[in-house]
Enzyme design. Structure first.
Site, PDB file in Angstrom:
ATOM      1  N   ASN A 212       0.852  -1.199   0.000  1.00 55.74           N
ATOM      2  CA  ASN A 212       0.000   0.000   0.000  1.00 55.74           C
ATOM      3  C   ASN A 212       0.883   1.242   0.000  1.00 55.74           C
ATOM      4  OD1 ASN A 212       0.526   0.850   2.832  1.00 55.74           O
ATOM      5  ND2 ASN A 212      -0.415  -1.128   3.276  1.00 55.74           N
ATOM      6  N   ASP A 281      -4.436  -6.102   5.307  1.00 56.74           N
ATOM      7  CA  ASP A 281      -5.467  -6.898   5.979  1.00 56.74           C
ATOM      8  C   ASP A 281      -5.461  -8.344   5.504  1.00 56.74           C
ATOM      9  OD1 ASP A 281      -6.546  -4.929   7.665  1.00 56.74           O
ATOM     10  OD2 ASP A 281      -7.502  -3.972   5.940  1.00 56.74           O
ATOM     11  N   LYS A 291       7.596 -17.591 -10.571  1.00 59.42           N
ATOM     12  CA  LYS A 291       6.838 -16.503 -11.196  1.00 59.42           C
ATOM     13  C   LYS A 291       5.644 -17.066 -11.976  1.00 59.42           C
ATOM     14  CE  LYS A 291       7.196 -12.653 -14.342  1.00 59.42           C
ATOM     15  NZ  LYS A 291       7.923 -12.054 -15.451  1.00 59.42           N
ATOM     16  N   PRO A 309      -2.917 -11.655  10.678  1.00 59.85           N
ATOM     17  CA  PRO A 309      -3.162 -11.436  12.108  1.00 59.85           C
ATOM     18  C   PRO A 309      -3.218  -9.944  12.402  1.00 59.85           C
ATOM     19  CG  PRO A 309      -0.889 -12.138  11.720  1.00 59.85           C
ATOM     20  CD  PRO A 309      -1.605 -12.249  10.407  1.00 59.85           C
ATOM     21  N   ILE A 311      -2.049  -7.253  14.558  1.00 60.84           N
ATOM     22  CA  ILE A 311      -0.939  -7.098  15.515  1.00 60.84           C
ATOM     23  C   ILE A 311      -1.398  -6.280  16.724  1.00 60.84           C
ATOM     24  CG2 ILE A 311       1.427  -6.252  15.778  1.00 60.84           C
ATOM     25  CD1 ILE A 311       1.598  -6.486  12.628  1.00 60.84           C
ATOM     26  N   PHE A 331      -3.544   3.567  15.141  1.00 58.52           N
ATOM     27  CA  PHE A 331      -3.799   4.583  14.116  1.00 58.52           C
ATOM     28  C   PHE A 331      -4.948   4.104  13.242  1.00 58.52           C
ATOM     29  CE2 PHE A 331      -0.723   8.124  13.432  1.00 58.52           C
ATOM     30  CZ  PHE A 331      -0.003   7.972  14.612  1.00 58.52           C
ATOM     31  N   LYS A 349     -11.133  -1.892  18.925  1.00 60.47           N
ATOM     32  CA  LYS A 349      -9.782  -2.415  19.198  1.00 60.47           C
ATOM     33  C   LYS A 349      -9.500  -2.477  20.701  1.00 60.47           C
ATOM     34  CE  LYS A 349      -7.951  -2.286  14.810  1.00 60.47           C
ATOM     35  NZ  LYS A 349      -6.996  -3.143  14.118  1.00 60.47           N
TER      36      LYS A 349
END
Ligand code: C5P
Length: 412
Positions: A212, A281, A291, A309, A311, A331, A349
């Protein structure tokens, strides 16, 4: 401009690293400091006062008999005006002279005459590796530390003499970071902070993967701010090409599973965990060993994903976090409804502090804007550099720690 309003005496002693002192002087001024250069006679063998005057925009002092000050006491006046004295490069000989309290030239005289409780002395040693390793030098270093002197350390590498080892002067950029950190309030002294940062990379095959747009800049700024605040910092970093902040211990990882393992391995002694990483995710269920090739039929590979998982959830579920011994900070990078999403995520969370930001306005940028969401409410931190915001976040963590007096053995 992290040194605005600070007045520094930059002392140069004899060593080839004097050539780096010119760049150091400029870099300190770029950060807003005013710099008064003082040179020993040996330093003048390596670089001229003309150069240092031009760069600092102030006449350089080289002699205790300099009559320009009306009271004829530059050794008193220069030290009284300074917020700190930085000797860079500091030779082995000058260290020995500081230990002895020698006062037979302007720089040593000024160091001895300075108000010791008000004007800190910082040294950037520079010398040949054998000189550095010599028991006499190491003895002097220990004594200087006992006398309250801040030793900024040395670098390892090629030396002007052709040898390789410890004893090079730190690079100007590193020294500037150290001087900035020196002046920051030590809000997290005695703490250990664990930070995750950057993206993760999930392999599809040996040459392709999913990642990302996280640059890691926010997490690296958080690690730097925690280190400046006096904490011992471990930074678990996904694949990014950022310089490690000074004094931070860095562990490079690639995938979310690697990051999970490294985080759980290093969380043991930590009192604060800050999860800034943008963890993928999902990951491809089975990364191909070789490849994946186009077969000419136009068919595309069918990727299956499994969830990575979480974290933060795993760390927040540890007994130490549940009992309040480990402060967990998460965050949330959202693209809309920041407040509602951040509040919901904090509760989901099960963490005391959640930091919300708008992903597209944060990823890759040098600045950001944050929402600090706690059970007590929301605090908005307006757009500023990531380092400034990270410092605010660290101050908020320190406040949390004090309010909850979480820690036995750590000053509240
Ligand atoms: O659930 P979401 O990914 O939006 O949560 C973001 C927060 O959770 C961040 O602090 C991120 O570092 C952390 N996280 C994590 N492990 C994951 C996913 C997110 O630590 N697998």
């Amino acid at each position: 401009m992290d040194l605005s309003g600070k007045h520094l005496v930059l002392g140069l002693t004899g060593g080839i690293a004097c050539y780096k002192a010119a760049e150091l002087c400029r870099a300190l001024i770029r950060e807003g400091a005013t710099v008064q250069v003082v040179m020993t006679a040996a330093a003048e063998q390596f670089i001229t006062p003309v150069t240092m005057q031009a760069l600092s925009n102030r006449p350089v002092f080289t002699s205790q008999w300099d009559a320009r000050d009306v009271n004829n006491m530059p050794h008193i006046n220069l030290g009284r005006e300074a917020d700190a004295i930085l000797i860079a490069p500091c030779s082995a000989d000058f260290m020995a002279r500081l230990v002895q309290g020698a006062a037979d030239d302007l720089l040593s005289l000024m160091c001895l005459a300075r108000p010791i409780a008000k004007v800190p002395l910082l040294l950037a040693p520079a010398m040949n590796r054998e000189m550095w390793a010599h028991p006499a030098t190491q003895r002097n270093l220990a004594q200087l530390r006992r006398d309250g002197t801040a030793i900024l350390g040395v670098a390892n590498g090629d030396q002007a003499c052709g040898e390789t080892g410890d004893g090079r002067m730190l690079e100007p950029a590193d020294l500037v970071q150290d001087v900035i950190a020196f002046f920051r309030p030590k809000l997290l002294a005695g703490h250990q902070v664990l930070v995750t940062a950057g993206p993760t990379y999930e392999a599809i095959d040996p040459v392709r993967g999913i990642t990302n747009l996280s640059s890691g800049k926010m997490g690296f700024a958080v690690a730097r701010a925690a280190q400046e605040a006096g904490a011992r910092v471990t930074l678990v970093a996904g694949p990014v090409s950022l310089a490690t902040p000074r004094g931070v211990s860095r562990i490079d990882v690639r995938s979310a599973q690697d990051m999970y393992a490294a985080t759980l391995e290093h969380v043991a002694g930590a009192s604060i965990f800050i999860a800034t990483a943008a963890v993928a995710d999902w990951r491809p269920a089975n990364a191909a060993e070789h490849k994946i090739k186009k077969d000419g039929s136009g068919a595309s590979p069918q990727l299956r994903f499994i969830e990575n998982p979480d974290i933060l959830a795993a760390v927040a579920g540890l007994d130490r976090a549940k009992s309040g011994e480990l402060l967990c900070v998460g965050f949330a990078a959202e693209s809309q409804d920041l407040l509602a999403n951040a509040q919901a995520k904090r509760i989901r969370k099960n963490i005391p502090l959640l930091v919300g930001n708008i992903g597209p306005a944060a990823f890759g940028k040098d600045d950001n804007a944050l929402l600090l969401v706690t059970a007590d409410g929301v605090r908005e931190l307006e757009r500023a550099s990531k380092l400034e915001l990270a410092r605010e976040l660290i101050a908020a963590c320190a406040k949390f720690e004090r309010a909850n007096a979480r820690h036995s053995g750590v000053p509240a």
